[in-house]
Design an enzyme around this catalytic site. Structure first.
Site, mmCIF file in Angstrom:
data_model
loop_
_atom_site.group_PDB
_atom_site.id
_atom_site.type_symbol
_atom_site.label_atom_id
_atom_site.label_comp_id
_atom_site.label_asym_id
_atom_site.label_seq_id
_atom_site.Cartn_x
_atom_site.Cartn_y
_atom_site.Cartn_z
ATOM 1 N N GLU A 158 -14.915 -5.225 2.773
ATOM 2 C CA GLU A 158 -15.238 -4.762 4.121
ATOM 3 C C GLU A 158 -16.714 -5.040 4.400
ATOM 4 O OE1 GLU A 158 -13.233 -3.276 6.492
ATOM 5 O OE2 GLU A 158 -15.100 -3.631 7.571
ATOM 6 N N GLU A 162 -22.766 0.775 9.343
ATOM 7 C CA GLU A 162 -22.803 2.103 9.953
ATOM 8 C C GLU A 162 -23.408 1.961 11.349
ATOM 9 O OE1 GLU A 162 -24.353 5.275 7.579
ATOM 10 O OE2 GLU A 162 -23.327 4.562 5.782
ATOM 11 N N CYS A 270 -25.416 1.559 0.684
ATOM 12 C CA CYS A 270 -24.853 0.259 0.289
ATOM 13 C C CYS A 270 -25.877 -0.685 -0.331
ATOM 14 C CB CYS A 270 -24.201 -0.396 1.497
ATOM 15 S SG CYS A 270 -22.900 0.638 2.199
ATOM 16 N N LYS A 273 -27.734 0.439 -3.738
ATOM 17 C CA LYS A 273 -26.866 0.613 -4.911
ATOM 18 C C LYS A 273 -26.111 -0.676 -5.218
ATOM 19 C CE LYS A 273 -22.402 1.723 -3.139
ATOM 20 N NZ LYS A 273 -21.235 0.940 -3.342
HETATM 21 C C1 UGA Z 1 -24.751 -2.828 5.082
HETATM 22 C C2 UGA Z 1 -24.355 -4.243 5.525
HETATM 23 O O1 UGA Z 1 -25.186 -4.657 6.609
HETATM 24 C C3 UGA Z 1 -22.891 -4.282 5.944
HETATM 25 O O2 UGA Z 1 -22.508 -5.609 6.275
HETATM 26 C C4 UGA Z 1 -22.033 -3.774 4.783
HETATM 27 O O3 UGA Z 1 -20.657 -3.757 5.119
HETATM 28 C C5 UGA Z 1 -22.472 -2.363 4.425
HETATM 29 O O4 UGA Z 1 -23.853 -2.380 4.060
HETATM 30 C C6 UGA Z 1 -21.632 -1.888 3.276
HETATM 31 O O5 UGA Z 1 -21.763 -2.449 2.190
HETATM 32 O O6 UGA Z 1 -20.757 -1.043 3.485
HETATM 33 P P1 UGA Z 1 -25.443 -0.610 6.406
HETATM 34 O O7 UGA Z 1 -25.666 0.028 5.056
HETATM 35 O O8 UGA Z 1 -24.697 0.144 7.452
HETATM 36 O O9 UGA Z 1 -24.657 -2.003 6.239
HETATM 37 O O10 UGA Z 1 -26.891 -0.913 6.962
HETATM 38 P P2 UGA Z 1 -27.692 -2.184 7.475
HETATM 39 O O11 UGA Z 1 -27.562 -2.307 8.936
HETATM 40 O O12 UGA Z 1 -27.396 -3.367 6.644
HETATM 41 O O13 UGA Z 1 -29.178 -1.697 7.159
HETATM 42 C C7 UGA Z 1 -29.573 -1.426 5.806
HETATM 43 C C8 UGA Z 1 -31.014 -1.010 5.745
HETATM 44 O O14 UGA Z 1 -31.853 -2.137 5.963
HETATM 45 C C9 UGA Z 1 -31.451 0.044 6.747
HETATM 46 O O15 UGA Z 1 -32.232 1.007 6.071
HETATM 47 C C10 UGA Z 1 -32.287 -0.735 7.748
HETATM 48 O O16 UGA Z 1 -33.284 0.065 8.335
HETATM 49 C C11 UGA Z 1 -32.892 -1.799 6.864
HETATM 50 N N1 UGA Z 1 -33.308 -3.025 7.592
HETATM 51 C C12 UGA Z 1 -32.387 -3.779 8.239
HETATM 52 C C13 UGA Z 1 -34.637 -3.411 7.574
HETATM 53 O O17 UGA Z 1 -35.502 -2.746 6.977
HETATM 54 N N2 UGA Z 1 -35.012 -4.548 8.243
HETATM 55 C C14 UGA Z 1 -34.111 -5.322 8.896
HETATM 56 O O18 UGA Z 1 -34.512 -6.368 9.458
HETATM 57 C C15 UGA Z 1 -32.767 -4.918 8.908
#
Ligand code: UGA
Length: 455
Positions: A158, A162, A270, A273
């Site tokens: 998947e 979020e 995600c 970890k």
């Molecule tokens: C992430 C992946 O983006 C999803 O594709 C995946 O399905 C999911 O993990 C999972 O394994 O279930 P998510 O954890 O919801 O999704 O969050 P992201 O939108 O990826 O953001 C992760 C972190 O990166 C956040 O703390 C965000 O603030 C940070 N981030 C994101 C940055 O610091 N800079 C950026 O340019 C983008």
């Protein structure tokens, strides 16, 4: 309209499972969500969600009301009813370790396989797992039944984010399925017929590739974020503007601008970890060196949090910052932390940079006041001693320093005039680089951002 009638179950009704169950109902299937936690089942049956996800409570209520979606704790009922069973339980980081905790996936698969009484059923793993898990579970599932039962297993990772979980599930940008039998792939094509009709890319592969696609995607995203944050460390030293640098390299389509927002880095349940579990898994396979760079990505990411703490000390301690080993310059200072979730549109505080920073400032003796539009309650469970308040202004009242750690829209729209008369000192750390710094400087603020030289 659905051309086939398939009953679907989803084992695990956390973030992934609740979303998947509701979205399968939205696609027209009859769905049961299964969980071992009766309280969760009760509240989901009423359409109440124990977490924040835009659009999901409405979708669950819609399909509980339409009768297409129900929830149970009874695995026996599910085993006798569903044709396709999605395993969507968590694989958190092992307490005290870096690998993935497989207890829930193993328990769910074993009890499900034992409960299945239909002549034909397919178990489909969705959880993020160490490579090799699907092959192991396939053997386990096969061993459970004799030859007159056609029970098989597939892997279908998947990729939902979020905050966008419903859209990402109903309209995925790709579908990846790892199978060992043509018939299993065909069954999954029926489940995802609507997305296939829209020409969603369909990647049909083996178990190992399917499992690895998921962790590779998250490792790549984490690497992209840490890559730009490593450049932040350079621009903080020599000068330059990290956002302009990201824009400029992002125009190259091979690189792309997404996930190049420098700031306090990644958190959540995600990315952190998953990169640790991946390294652990390849280490077990004798390939320690292969993913060593991910260790560095992890360190770069965590160093961003240290940088915010040292900026706070620098701003609050002036020339004396860091000169006294026993006392931090933040001691006794009032600090407002805006944003405690790991990202906006979520109430998730797992591995949240904001919560980590707030906690460390508190432990160093600061009086920390926290405001987050959704995350206060979850953060208070993990770190009850911080002062949680209900508005930005309340958090900032009398503050010597305001620190923005999550880029919620209401923070992005913040203007100096909103806080000028509220704070004790006009001092700000914008750890997500979302505010127009010159405007704040003109209004008499000292404002530090990550990736910008700060004097
Ligand atoms: C992430 C992946 O983006 C999803 O594709 C995946 O399905 C999911 O993990 C999972 O394994 O279930 P998510 O954890 O919801 O999704 O969050 P992201 O939108 O990826 O953001 C992760 C972190 O990166 C956040 O703390 C965000 O603030 C940070 N981030 C994101 C940055 O610091 N800079 C950026 O340019 C983008």
């Amino acid at each position: 309209m659905l051309s086939v009638t398939l009953n679907i179950s989803v084992i695990g009704t956390g973030y992934l499972g609740a979303t998947h169950a509701a979205c399968m109902a939205e696609l027209g299937f009859d769905v049961i969500g299964v969980d071992v936690d009766p309280e969760k089942i009760d509240s989901l049956s009423r359409g109440d969600l124990p977490f924040h996800e835009p659009g999901l409570p409405e979708l669950i209520r819609k399909h509980v009301d339409s009768g297409r979606l129900r929830f149970t704790t009874d695995m026996g009922e599910v085993g006798a009813w569903a044709d396709v069973h999605f395993i969507a339980v968590g694989t958190p980081q092992l307490p005290g370790g870096t690998g993935a905790d497989m207890t829930y996936v193993d328990a769910a698969t074993t009890s499900l396989a034992q409960a299945i009484t239909k002549d034909r059923a397919l178990i489909v793993g969705k959880s993020t797992v160490p490579v090799g898990t699907a092959a192991r579970l396939y053997d386990l599932v096969k061993a459970e039944k004799n030859d007159d039962v056609d029970l098989s297993l597939a892997w279908n990772p998947e990729f939902l984010r979020e905050g966008f979980a419903v859209k990402d599930t109903v309209e995925p940008d790709r579908l990846v399925v790892g199978t060992r039998h043509e018939a299993d792939e065909q069954l999954l094509r029926e489940v995802y017929a609507e997305a296939l009709d829209r020409s969603t890319p369909w990647v049909s592969t083996d178990f190992e590739t399917a499992e690895l696609v998921k962790v590779a995607a998250n490792a790549f995203l984490a690497t992209k974020i840490s890559f730009i944050n490593a450049f932040s460390e350079v621009t903080e030293t020599v000068g330059g503007d990290i956002a302009t640098l990201a824009d400029a390299i992002g125009f190259d389509e091979r690189i792309g601008r997404k996930f190049l927002n420098a700031g306090v880095g990644f958190g959540g349940g995600c990315l952190p970890k998953d990169i640790r579990a991946l390294q652990t898994r390849v280490g077990e396979l004798g390939l320690d060196h292969t993913m060593r760079f991910l260790n560095e990505m992890d360190h770069i990411n965590l160093r961003r949090r240290d940088r915010v703490i040292s900026l706070a000390e620098e701003i609050l301690g002036g020339d004396y910052a860091g000169t006294d080993e026993n006392h931090s310059a933040v001691e006794g200072k009032r600090i407002a932390v805006l944003g405690i979730t790991f990202k906006p549109l979520s109430d998730d505080v797992r591995d949240s940079p904001g919560l980590d920073i707030a906690g460390r400032l508190y432990n160093a003796g600061a009086d920390v006041s926290v405001y987050d539009p959704q995350g206060n309650a979850n953060a208070a469970k993990r770190f009850p001693r911080l002062g949680y308040v209900d508005s930005m202004t309340e958090a900032a009242r009398g503050a010597d320093l305001v620190v923005l750690t999550t880029e919620w829209n209401e923070f992005k729209q913040l203007a100096p005039a909103d806080l000028n008369e509220v704070v004790a000192k006009r001092q700000f750390i914008d750890a997500r680089n979302v505010l127009p710094a010159p405007e704040w400087e003109q209004a008499g603020w000292t404002i530090a951002q990550l990736g910008r030289k700060f004097d």
